[in-house]
Enzyme design. Sequence first.
Site, mmCIF file in Angstrom:
data_model
loop_
_atom_site.group_PDB
_atom_site.id
_atom_site.type_symbol
_atom_site.label_atom_id
_atom_site.label_comp_id
_atom_site.label_asym_id
_atom_site.label_seq_id
_atom_site.Cartn_x
_atom_site.Cartn_y
_atom_site.Cartn_z
ATOM 1 N NE ARG A 1 41.966 47.564 53.997
ATOM 2 C CZ ARG A 1 41.655 47.374 52.509
ATOM 3 N NH1 ARG A 1 40.125 47.220 51.663
ATOM 4 N NH2 ARG A 1 42.753 46.904 51.586
ATOM 5 N NE ARG B 1 45.285 43.333 52.105
ATOM 6 C CZ ARG B 1 44.100 43.900 51.401
ATOM 7 N NH1 ARG B 1 42.610 43.460 51.814
ATOM 8 N NH2 ARG B 1 43.930 44.287 50.478
HETATM 9 P P1 AMP Z 1 42.965 42.965 45.853
HETATM 10 O O1 AMP Z 1 42.217 42.412 47.556
HETATM 11 O O2 AMP Z 1 41.895 42.810 45.390
HETATM 12 O O3 AMP Z 1 43.353 44.129 45.670
HETATM 13 O O4 AMP Z 1 44.259 42.185 45.552
HETATM 14 C C1 AMP Z 1 45.618 42.182 46.530
HETATM 15 C C2 AMP Z 1 46.459 41.962 45.589
HETATM 16 O O5 AMP Z 1 46.444 40.655 44.944
HETATM 17 C C3 AMP Z 1 46.592 42.725 44.613
HETATM 18 O O6 AMP Z 1 47.574 44.067 44.422
HETATM 19 C C4 AMP Z 1 47.734 41.962 43.338
HETATM 20 O O7 AMP Z 1 49.255 41.681 43.806
HETATM 21 C C5 AMP Z 1 47.267 40.359 43.770
HETATM 22 N N1 AMP Z 1 46.116 40.340 42.844
HETATM 23 C C6 AMP Z 1 44.525 40.228 43.333
HETATM 24 N N2 AMP Z 1 43.637 40.436 41.990
HETATM 25 C C7 AMP Z 1 44.638 40.284 41.099
HETATM 26 C C8 AMP Z 1 45.103 39.914 39.499
HETATM 27 N N3 AMP Z 1 43.487 40.026 39.131
HETATM 28 N N4 AMP Z 1 45.457 40.094 38.615
HETATM 29 C C9 AMP Z 1 46.697 40.688 39.463
HETATM 30 N N5 AMP Z 1 46.984 39.992 40.903
HETATM 31 C C10 AMP Z 1 45.990 40.199 41.550
#
Ligand code: AMP
Length: 212
Positions: free
Chosen positions: A124, A159
């Site tokens: 990605r 990322r």
């Molecule tokens: P994502 O892009 O949704 O996969 O989120 C990237 C990162 O943000 C995750 O790996 C977590 O470290 C943090 N994160 C996002 N949403 C949450 C959540 N609801 N609870 C805890 N950490 C979160």
Amino acid sequence: MSEVIILMGKPNAGKGTRLEKFLKGREGYRAVSTGDFLRNEVSKGTELGMKAKGYMDSGKLVPDEIINSIISNFMSQSDDTLIFDGYPRTVAQVESMLSAGIIPEKVVCLDVDDEIIIERAADRLYCPECKATYTEKSQFAQPKVAGVCDKCNSKLIKREDDKPEVTKKRLDEYFSKTEPVKDALTNAGIPVLILDGNNPSVDELFEKAMEL
Ligand code: AMP
């Protein structure tokens, strides 16, 4: 209060991509991605972003208190149907959401094999400006000019949390902390619709499930 639909699935199950396609040309919906919100805070260098960065870069979940305060801010801002992408990710977040009176209409969950998740993450590319995502090697969604965002011409990046070792940690976090969220929501009487994210017609299945 706005209606809410929860979108669930392992990291890199394709939630953001499905959602972007679904939202094109549709009004009355608004995506709420806690991950995008946090990445934005990190890139602005805010206090909240600095607190979250270490957890995110190592594939761990950010503490529940931080996430719950972000969500309560979103709830006070909109009349659209909100689609939560990446929230709730722990049973404690489910409890906090329900006790704040946020009762989702349904959960749409994309189910994808772990090997595909790890491959997708490694391939990605991400636009730090407009958040669009592309593939680097697979033909599926390459940018028109290598390394440059089609939408805003910014330089695409990898990322930190897409590295294979971090993706594996994120999957561990998913199994131990997020998988139990499905049962917690089912027990609260919220329908959980599970879709096969490996199915080539997943976009159609997704549209049907969202509009059901
Ligand atoms: P994502 O892009 O949704 O996969 O989120 C990237 C990162 O943000 C995750 O790996 C977590 O470290 C943090 N994160 C996002 N949403 C949450 C959540 N609801 N609870 C805890 N950490 C979160």
